[in-house]
Design a protein around this motif. Sequence first.
Motif, PDB file in Angstrom:
ATOM      1  N   ALA A 154      -1.881 -17.259 -12.939  1.00 47.65           N
ATOM      2  CA  ALA A 154      -0.599 -17.024 -13.609  1.00 47.65           C
ATOM      3  C   ALA A 154       0.035 -15.808 -12.943  1.00 47.65           C
ATOM      4  CB  ALA A 154      -0.807 -16.784 -15.103  1.00 47.65           C
ATOM      5  N   PRO A 155       0.602 -15.991 -11.738  1.00 46.00           N
ATOM      6  CA  PRO A 155       1.115 -14.856 -10.962  1.00 46.00           C
ATOM      7  C   PRO A 155       2.249 -14.126 -11.664  1.00 46.00           C
ATOM      8  CG  PRO A 155       1.791 -16.939  -9.972  1.00 46.00           C
ATOM      9  CD  PRO A 155       0.816 -17.277 -11.044  1.00 46.00           C
ATOM     10  N   THR A 156       2.275 -12.807 -11.487  1.00 40.45           N
ATOM     11  CA  THR A 156       3.292 -11.982 -12.135  1.00 40.45           C
ATOM     12  C   THR A 156       4.628 -12.031 -11.403  1.00 40.45           C
ATOM     13  OG1 THR A 156       2.448 -10.100 -10.892  1.00 40.45           O
ATOM     14  CG2 THR A 156       1.623 -10.395 -13.128  1.00 40.45           C
ATOM     15  N   LEU A 157       4.613 -12.470 -10.131  1.00 39.42           N
ATOM     16  CA  LEU A 157       5.826 -12.588  -9.334  1.00 39.42           C
ATOM     17  C   LEU A 157       5.775 -13.860  -8.499  1.00 39.42           C
ATOM     18  CD1 LEU A 157       6.104  -8.945  -7.890  1.00 39.42           C
ATOM     19  CD2 LEU A 157       7.587  -9.939  -9.642  1.00 39.42           C
ATOM     20  N   GLU A 158       6.877 -14.182  -7.858  1.00 38.18           N
ATOM     21  CA  GLU A 158       6.910 -15.295  -6.912  1.00 38.18           C
ATOM     22  C   GLU A 158       5.874 -15.015  -5.828  1.00 38.18           C
ATOM     23  OE1 GLU A 158       7.745 -17.296  -3.309  1.00 38.18           O
ATOM     24  OE2 GLU A 158       8.191 -15.152  -3.564  1.00 38.18           O
ATOM     25  N   PRO A 159       5.079 -16.026  -5.428  1.00 35.97           N
ATOM     26  CA  PRO A 159       3.946 -15.789  -4.536  1.00 35.97           C
ATOM     27  C   PRO A 159       4.249 -14.998  -3.270  1.00 35.97           C
ATOM     28  CG  PRO A 159       3.790 -17.986  -5.433  1.00 35.97           C
ATOM     29  CD  PRO A 159       5.108 -17.425  -5.903  1.00 35.97           C
ATOM     30  N   GLU A 160       5.354 -15.303  -2.593  1.00 38.98           N
ATOM     31  CA  GLU A 160       5.652 -14.612  -1.342  1.00 38.98           C
ATOM     32  C   GLU A 160       5.810 -13.107  -1.565  1.00 38.98           C
ATOM     33  OE1 GLU A 160       5.963 -16.968   1.102  1.00 38.98           O
ATOM     34  OE2 GLU A 160       6.025 -15.595   2.810  1.00 38.98           O
ATOM     35  N   ARG A 161       6.584 -12.749  -2.597  1.00 42.69           N
ATOM     36  CA  ARG A 161       6.819 -11.335  -2.887  1.00 42.69           C
ATOM     37  C   ARG A 161       5.540 -10.671  -3.381  1.00 42.69           C
ATOM     38  NH1 ARG A 161       8.348  -6.725  -1.501  1.00 42.69           N
ATOM     39  NH2 ARG A 161       9.118  -5.323  -3.126  1.00 42.69           N
ATOM     40  N   LEU A 162       4.787 -11.388  -4.193  1.00 41.95           N
ATOM     41  CA  LEU A 162       3.533 -10.852  -4.720  1.00 41.95           C
ATOM     42  C   LEU A 162       2.552 -10.554  -3.594  1.00 41.95           C
ATOM     43  CD1 LEU A 162       1.811 -10.153  -7.169  1.00 41.95           C
ATOM     44  CD2 LEU A 162       1.183 -12.566  -7.342  1.00 41.95           C
ATOM     45  N   VAL A 163       2.452 -11.474  -2.648  1.00 43.34           N
ATOM     46  CA  VAL A 163       1.535 -11.293  -1.525  1.00 43.34           C
ATOM     47  C   VAL A 163       1.971 -10.112  -0.655  1.00 43.34           C
ATOM     48  CG1 VAL A 163       0.715 -12.332   0.620  1.00 43.34           C
ATOM     49  CG2 VAL A 163       0.739 -13.675  -1.491  1.00 43.34           C
ATOM     50  N   GLU A 164       3.266  -9.931  -0.471  1.00 42.21           N
ATOM     51  CA  GLU A 164       3.749  -8.785   0.305  1.00 42.21           C
ATOM     52  C   GLU A 164       3.295  -7.468  -0.329  1.00 42.21           C
ATOM     53  OE1 GLU A 164       7.945  -9.049   0.645  1.00 42.21           O
ATOM     54  OE2 GLU A 164       7.923 -10.682   2.119  1.00 42.21           O
ATOM     55  N   ILE A 165       3.417  -7.378  -1.651  1.00 47.56           N
ATOM     56  CA  ILE A 165       3.028  -6.155  -2.365  1.00 47.56           C
ATOM     57  C   ILE A 165       1.528  -5.940  -2.281  1.00 47.56           C
ATOM     58  CG2 ILE A 165       2.897  -5.096  -4.649  1.00 47.56           C
ATOM     59  CD1 ILE A 165       5.582  -6.491  -5.273  1.00 47.56           C
ATOM     60  N   ILE A 166       0.756  -6.990  -2.551  1.00 52.71           N
ATOM     61  CA  ILE A 166      -0.704  -6.879  -2.497  1.00 52.71           C
ATOM     62  C   ILE A 166      -1.161  -6.550  -1.081  1.00 52.71           C
ATOM     63  CG2 ILE A 166      -2.866  -8.157  -2.722  1.00 52.71           C
ATOM     64  CD1 ILE A 166      -1.523  -9.744  -4.997  1.00 52.71           C
ATOM     65  N   GLY A 167      -0.598  -7.244  -0.110  1.00 53.59           N
ATOM     66  CA  GLY A 167      -0.984  -7.018   1.279  1.00 53.59           C
ATOM     67  C   GLY A 167      -0.713  -5.596   1.723  1.00 53.59           C
ATOM     68  N   HIS A 168       0.434  -5.059   1.321  1.00 50.83           N
ATOM     69  CA  HIS A 168       0.783  -3.677   1.672  1.00 50.83           C
ATOM     70  C   HIS A 168      -0.234  -2.709   1.061  1.00 50.83           C
ATOM     71  CE1 HIS A 168       3.013   0.149   1.471  1.00 50.83           C
ATOM     72  NE2 HIS A 168       3.644  -0.288   2.546  1.00 50.83           N
ATOM     73  N   ALA A 169      -0.578  -2.931  -0.193  1.00 53.80           N
ATOM     74  CA  ALA A 169      -1.534  -2.046  -0.871  1.00 53.80           C
ATOM     75  C   ALA A 169      -2.908  -2.098  -0.210  1.00 53.80           C
ATOM     76  CB  ALA A 169      -1.641  -2.429  -2.340  1.00 53.80           C
ATOM     77  N   ILE A 170      -3.357  -3.291   0.124  1.00 51.38           N
ATOM     78  CA  ILE A 170      -4.671  -3.430   0.754  1.00 51.38           C
ATOM     79  C   ILE A 170      -4.673  -2.793   2.146  1.00 51.38           C
ATOM     80  CG2 ILE A 170      -6.355  -5.070   1.674  1.00 51.38           C
ATOM     81  CD1 ILE A 170      -5.475  -7.008  -0.559  1.00 51.38           C
ATOM     82  N   HIS A 171      -3.627  -3.078   2.916  1.00 50.82           N
ATOM     83  CA  HIS A 171      -3.560  -2.595   4.297  1.00 50.82           C
ATOM     84  C   HIS A 171      -3.561  -1.071   4.361  1.00 50.82           C
ATOM     85  CE1 HIS A 171      -2.452  -2.993   8.585  1.00 50.82           C
ATOM     86  NE2 HIS A 171      -1.689  -1.926   8.378  1.00 50.82           N
ATOM     87  N   HIS A 172      -2.658  -0.458   3.615  1.00 52.36           N
ATOM     88  CA  HIS A 172      -2.531   0.995   3.706  1.00 52.36           C
ATOM     89  C   HIS A 172      -3.665   1.710   2.951  1.00 52.36           C
ATOM     90  CE1 HIS A 172       1.171   0.913   5.964  1.00 52.36           C
ATOM     91  NE2 HIS A 172       1.573  -0.071   5.185  1.00 52.36           N
ATOM     92  N   GLY A 173      -4.166   1.095   1.895  1.00 50.19           N
ATOM     93  CA  GLY A 173      -5.322   1.670   1.217  1.00 50.19           C
ATOM     94  C   GLY A 173      -6.555   1.641   2.100  1.00 50.19           C
ATOM     95  N   ALA A 174      -6.715   0.556   2.856  1.00 52.69           N
ATOM     96  CA  ALA A 174      -7.857   0.444   3.764  1.00 52.69           C
ATOM     97  C   ALA A 174      -7.773   1.489   4.870  1.00 52.69           C
ATOM     98  CB  ALA A 174      -7.907  -0.955   4.370  1.00 52.69           C
ATOM     99  N   LYS A 175      -6.568   1.762   5.362  1.00 54.21           N
ATOM    100  CA  LYS A 175      -6.418   2.804   6.390  1.00 54.21           C
ATOM    101  C   LYS A 175      -6.851   4.162   5.849  1.00 54.21           C
ATOM    102  CE  LYS A 175      -2.107   2.374   7.490  1.00 54.21           C
ATOM    103  NZ  LYS A 175      -0.840   2.668   8.188  1.00 54.21           N
ATOM    104  N   ARG A 176      -6.495   4.447   4.609  1.00 61.84           N
ATOM    105  CA  ARG A 176      -6.885   5.733   4.015  1.00 61.84           C
ATOM    106  C   ARG A 176      -8.398   5.807   3.791  1.00 61.84           C
ATOM    107  NH1 ARG A 176      -2.062   4.908   1.143  1.00 61.84           N
ATOM    108  NH2 ARG A 176      -3.185   4.083  -0.663  1.00 61.84           N
ATOM    109  N   ALA A 177      -9.026   4.645   3.646  1.00 60.73           N
ATOM    110  CA  ALA A 177     -10.470   4.611   3.415  1.00 60.73           C
ATOM    111  C   ALA A 177     -11.272   4.806   4.697  1.00 60.73           C
ATOM    112  CB  ALA A 177     -10.865   3.289   2.758  1.00 60.73           C
ATOM    113  N   VAL A 178     -10.591   4.704   5.849  1.00 64.63           N
ATOM    114  CA  VAL A 178     -11.276   4.908   7.128  1.00 64.63           C
ATOM    115  C   VAL A 178     -11.816   6.337   7.183  1.00 64.63           C
ATOM    116  CG1 VAL A 178     -10.959   5.127   9.618  1.00 64.63           C
ATOM    117  CG2 VAL A 178      -9.964   3.181   8.398  1.00 64.63           C
ATOM    118  N   GLY A 179     -13.055   6.474   7.528  1.00 64.32           N
ATOM    119  CA  GLY A 179     -13.642   7.802   7.641  1.00 64.32           C
ATOM    120  C   GLY A 179     -14.264   8.316   6.356  1.00 64.32           C
ATOM    121  N   THR A 180     -14.008   7.645   5.229  1.00 66.72           N
ATOM    122  CA  THR A 180     -14.652   8.059   3.986  1.00 66.72           C
ATOM    123  C   THR A 180     -16.064   7.490   3.947  1.00 66.72           C
ATOM    124  OG1 THR A 180     -13.834   6.122   2.768  1.00 66.72           O
ATOM    125  CG2 THR A 180     -12.438   8.087   2.778  1.00 66.72           C
ATOM    126  N   ASP A 181     -16.854   7.956   3.009  1.00 71.20           N
ATOM    127  CA  ASP A 181     -18.218   7.443   2.944  1.00 71.20           C
ATOM    128  C   ASP A 181     -18.235   6.043   2.327  1.00 71.20           C
ATOM    129  OD1 ASP A 181     -18.209   7.694   0.078  1.00 71.20           O
ATOM    130  OD2 ASP A 181     -18.750   9.806   0.285  1.00 71.20           O
TER     131      ASP A 181
END
Length: 205
Positions: A154-181
């Motif tokens: 039951a997506p909260t937004l239209e799939p394309e827009r929802l995926v853009e938001i999720i993808g951005h969060a995962i991508h940039h969050g993963a970059k910040r996680a580089v080098g952490t334990d």
Amino acid sequence: MSNAQERARASRKDAGAARRTQLLDAAADCFDEFGYAAVTVEMIASRAHTSRPTFYAYFRSKDEIFMALVAQVSDQLSETQSLAGLENATTREILAATTRAYVDAIASMGGLVALIDMSATIDPAVAEIWNAGSAKRTSRYATYLRNLPPGVIAPTLEPERLVEIIGHAIHHGAKRAVGTDDAHREQFILDIIAVTERLIGVHDG
């Protein structure tokens, strides 16, 4: 061409592919460690334990090998969305597995993804390849969500827009996680999976 000649040609082709991969790996290490501007062809060749002339047998310049890396990294990130081996998994399991694979891929590349992100803001050629890969992944993810049976999500937004938001969060969050334990990266993965499930409204599993 005799069988022996064919085998010799295949052997040379395999050796050439291995050398090219070796140069790409060396370039990735150099760019990650020193940034783009400080890296030279000589540094890449030295890291690959080969010579400058050998480098030029495969790539015309530092720019060309960097562009090859951009395409390679983009393909590697897209491969994290592969559903091979997940044919019988639930939607919840698939989202968790692909999210984890994407974060782990970025973590394995050190600062290279961040360098490419920055380069894409100033170099149209990099941006073309990088953005095309991102758009491909977004479209694939959105198509997957749209093709799920009714009632699974039951997506909260239209799939394309929802995926853009999720993808951005995962991508940039993963970059910040580089080098952490490992513990911090694992916590990020668990948190982003939980957020993804909530935004998509996963009902199965």
